[in-house]
Design a protein around this motif. Structure first.
Motif, PDB file in Angstrom:
ATOM      1  N   MET A  70      36.306  39.165  53.522  1.00 12.83           N
ATOM      2  CA  MET A  70      36.972  38.289  52.591  1.00 12.83           C
ATOM      3  C   MET A  70      38.365  37.971  53.105  1.00 12.83           C
ATOM      4  N   GLY A  71      38.897  36.867  52.630  1.00 15.33           N
ATOM      5  CA  GLY A  71      40.204  36.423  53.080  1.00 15.33           C
ATOM      6  C   GLY A  71      41.309  37.332  52.590  1.00 15.33           C
ATOM      7  N   ALA A  72      42.525  36.965  52.982  1.00 15.42           N
ATOM      8  CA  ALA A  72      43.689  37.772  52.624  1.00 15.42           C
ATOM      9  C   ALA A  72      43.885  37.844  51.116  1.00 15.42           C
ATOM     10  N   THR A  73      43.681  36.729  50.437  1.00 15.18           N
ATOM     11  CA  THR A  73      43.835  36.712  48.986  1.00 15.18           C
ATOM     12  C   THR A  73      42.463  36.516  48.358  1.00 15.18           C
ATOM     13  N   MET A  74      42.050  37.479  47.571  1.00 14.88           N
ATOM     14  CA  MET A  74      40.755  37.401  46.914  1.00 14.88           C
ATOM     15  C   MET A  74      40.810  36.355  45.804  1.00 14.88           C
ATOM     16  N   ARG A  75      39.764  35.539  45.728  1.00 15.38           N
ATOM     17  CA  ARG A  75      39.667  34.505  44.695  1.00 15.38           C
ATOM     18  C   ARG A  75      38.535  34.868  43.739  1.00 15.38           C
ATOM     19  N   ILE A  76      38.848  34.882  42.437  1.00 21.36           N
ATOM     20  CA  ILE A  76      37.890  35.321  41.420  1.00 21.36           C
ATOM     21  C   ILE A  76      37.748  34.239  40.364  1.00 21.36           C
ATOM     22  N   LEU A  77      36.508  33.911  40.020  1.00 23.33           N
ATOM     23  CA  LEU A  77      36.199  32.940  38.974  1.00 23.33           C
ATOM     24  C   LEU A  77      35.617  33.685  37.780  1.00 23.33           C
ATOM     25  N   PHE A  78      36.264  33.541  36.623  1.00 23.71           N
ATOM     26  CA  PHE A  78      35.783  34.132  35.374  1.00 23.71           C
ATOM     27  C   PHE A  78      35.145  33.036  34.531  1.00 23.71           C
ATOM     28  N   VAL A  79      33.972  33.336  33.943  1.00 25.50           N
ATOM     29  CA  VAL A  79      33.252  32.360  33.130  1.00 25.50           C
ATOM     30  C   VAL A  79      32.883  33.011  31.798  1.00 25.50           C
ATOM     31  N   ASP A  80      33.338  32.391  30.709  1.00 26.57           N
ATOM     32  CA  ASP A  80      33.020  32.887  29.362  1.00 26.57           C
ATOM     33  C   ASP A  80      33.225  31.732  28.396  1.00 26.57           C
ATOM     34  N   GLU A  89      42.929  36.880  31.623  1.00 24.08           N
ATOM     35  CA  GLU A  89      44.083  36.384  32.376  1.00 24.08           C
ATOM     36  C   GLU A  89      45.298  37.300  32.190  1.00 24.08           C
ATOM     37  N   ARG A  90      45.538  37.710  30.944  1.00 23.88           N
ATOM     38  CA  ARG A  90      46.657  38.621  30.672  1.00 23.88           C
ATOM     39  C   ARG A  90      46.474  39.955  31.395  1.00 23.88           C
ATOM     40  N   SER A  91      45.267  40.487  31.371  1.00 17.90           N
ATOM     41  CA  SER A  91      45.029  41.809  31.955  1.00 17.90           C
ATOM     42  C   SER A  91      45.105  41.800  33.482  1.00 17.90           C
ATOM     43  N   MET A  92      44.961  40.633  34.090  1.00 17.06           N
ATOM     44  CA  MET A  92      44.992  40.531  35.553  1.00 17.06           C
ATOM     45  C   MET A  92      46.379  40.201  36.091  1.00 17.06           C
ATOM     46  N   ARG A  93      47.345  39.989  35.198  1.00 14.94           N
ATOM     47  CA  ARG A  93      48.718  39.687  35.654  1.00 14.94           C
ATOM     48  C   ARG A  93      49.221  40.802  36.548  1.00 14.94           C
ATOM     49  N   GLY A  94      49.863  40.396  37.597  1.00 20.57           N
ATOM     50  CA  GLY A  94      50.410  41.377  38.522  1.00 20.57           C
ATOM     51  C   GLY A  94      49.484  41.713  39.676  1.00 20.57           C
ATOM     52  N   GLU A  95      48.217  41.317  39.560  1.00 22.89           N
ATOM     53  CA  GLU A  95      47.281  41.561  40.657  1.00 22.89           C
ATOM     54  C   GLU A  95      47.452  40.443  41.693  1.00 22.89           C
ATOM     55  N   PRO A  96      47.256  40.746  42.963  1.00 27.67           N
ATOM     56  CA  PRO A  96      47.520  39.770  44.030  1.00 27.67           C
ATOM     57  C   PRO A  96      46.355  38.807  44.286  1.00 27.67           C
ATOM     58  N   TRP A  97      45.658  38.430  43.245  1.00 26.17           N
ATOM     59  CA  TRP A  97      44.476  37.599  43.395  1.00 26.17           C
ATOM     60  C   TRP A  97      44.716  36.200  42.868  1.00 26.17           C
ATOM     61  N   GLU A  98      43.928  35.247  43.364  1.00 30.89           N
ATOM     62  CA  GLU A  98      43.910  33.907  42.798  1.00 30.89           C
ATOM     63  C   GLU A  98      42.793  33.892  41.759  1.00 30.89           C
ATOM     64  N   LEU A  99      43.147  33.545  40.524  1.00 28.12           N
ATOM     65  CA  LEU A  99      42.191  33.584  39.422  1.00 28.12           C
ATOM     66  C   LEU A  99      41.935  32.181  38.904  1.00 28.12           C
ATOM     67  N   ALA A 100      40.688  31.950  38.496  1.00 27.99           N
ATOM     68  CA  ALA A 100      40.308  30.694  37.857  1.00 27.99           C
ATOM     69  C   ALA A 100      39.438  31.040  36.660  1.00 27.99           C
ATOM     70  N   ILE A 155      39.618  46.019  36.830  1.00 30.27           N
ATOM     71  CA  ILE A 155      40.469  45.839  38.014  1.00 30.27           C
ATOM     72  C   ILE A 155      39.995  46.746  39.146  1.00 30.27           C
ATOM     73  N   GLN A 156      39.641  47.983  38.822  1.00 27.74           N
ATOM     74  CA  GLN A 156      39.121  48.917  39.832  1.00 27.74           C
ATOM     75  C   GLN A 156      37.844  48.369  40.469  1.00 27.74           C
ATOM     76  N   VAL A 157      36.929  47.867  39.644  1.00 35.59           N
ATOM     77  CA  VAL A 157      35.673  47.306  40.153  1.00 35.59           C
ATOM     78  C   VAL A 157      35.960  46.109  41.065  1.00 35.59           C
ATOM     79  N   LEU A 158      36.850  45.224  40.631  1.00 34.25           N
ATOM     80  CA  LEU A 158      37.199  44.053  41.437  1.00 34.25           C
ATOM     81  C   LEU A 158      37.811  44.480  42.773  1.00 34.25           C
ATOM     82  N   ARG A 159      38.660  45.479  42.761  1.00 38.68           N
ATOM     83  CA  ARG A 159      39.251  45.978  44.000  1.00 38.68           C
ATOM     84  C   ARG A 159      38.173  46.506  44.947  1.00 38.68           C
ATOM     85  N   GLU A 160      37.201  47.243  44.380  1.00 42.61           N
ATOM     86  CA  GLU A 160      36.115  47.791  45.200  1.00 42.61           C
ATOM     87  C   GLU A 160      35.291  46.677  45.826  1.00 42.61           C
TER      88      GLU A 160
END
Length: 120
Positions: free
Chosen positions: A1-11, A21-32, A112-117
């Motif tokens: 994976m690239g330097a910055t992980m990109r994650i798409l959330f669908v709900d 979005e609030r819970s992911m603040r501070g993580e070094p990821w690009e979120l959509a 966040i732990q799962v996403l990091r893994e």
């Protein structure tokens, strides 16, 4: 994976997307964030993501159908279900298309732990 992980959330529930979005603040990821499977598939036509995290029970196209399409079109993308509909049959049905099933509510630190893994 690239330097910055990109994650798409669908709900389909906007308050869930806002909480994610609030819970992911501070993580070094690009979120959509997308409010449905159709919107997510449209976005995937023009953008690349490392991980998709989706609800199961959504109007129109279900999370299981979304993940089937994602698996077919983007086989390298990690696929996670984050759903409050923990019916065993749905979990078994999605076992071939999802890498991980997480039940709602899910502690943000665990997600966040799962996403990091998955990103390593």
């Amino acid at each position: 994976m690239g330097a910055t992980m990109r994650i798409l959330f669908v709900d389909d529930e906007q308050n869930i997307l806002n909480a994610l979005e609030r819970s992911m603040r501070g993580e070094p990821w690009e979120l959509a964030f997308e409010s449905g499977a159709i919107e997510a598939l449209r976005r995937l036509e023009t953008e690349t993501f490392d991980i998709i995290v989706t609800d199961m029970a959504m109007p129109g196209i279900s999370g299981a159908s979304l993940l089937n399409k994602v698996k077919s079109l983007y086989p390298d993308m990690k696929r996670i279900i984050l759903s409050g509909h923990a019916e065993r049959s749905l979990e078994i049905e999605s076992s071939e298309t999802a890498h991980k099933w997480l039940d709602k509510p899910c502690e943000s630190q665990y997600l966040i732990q799962v996403l990091r893994e998955f990103g390593s």
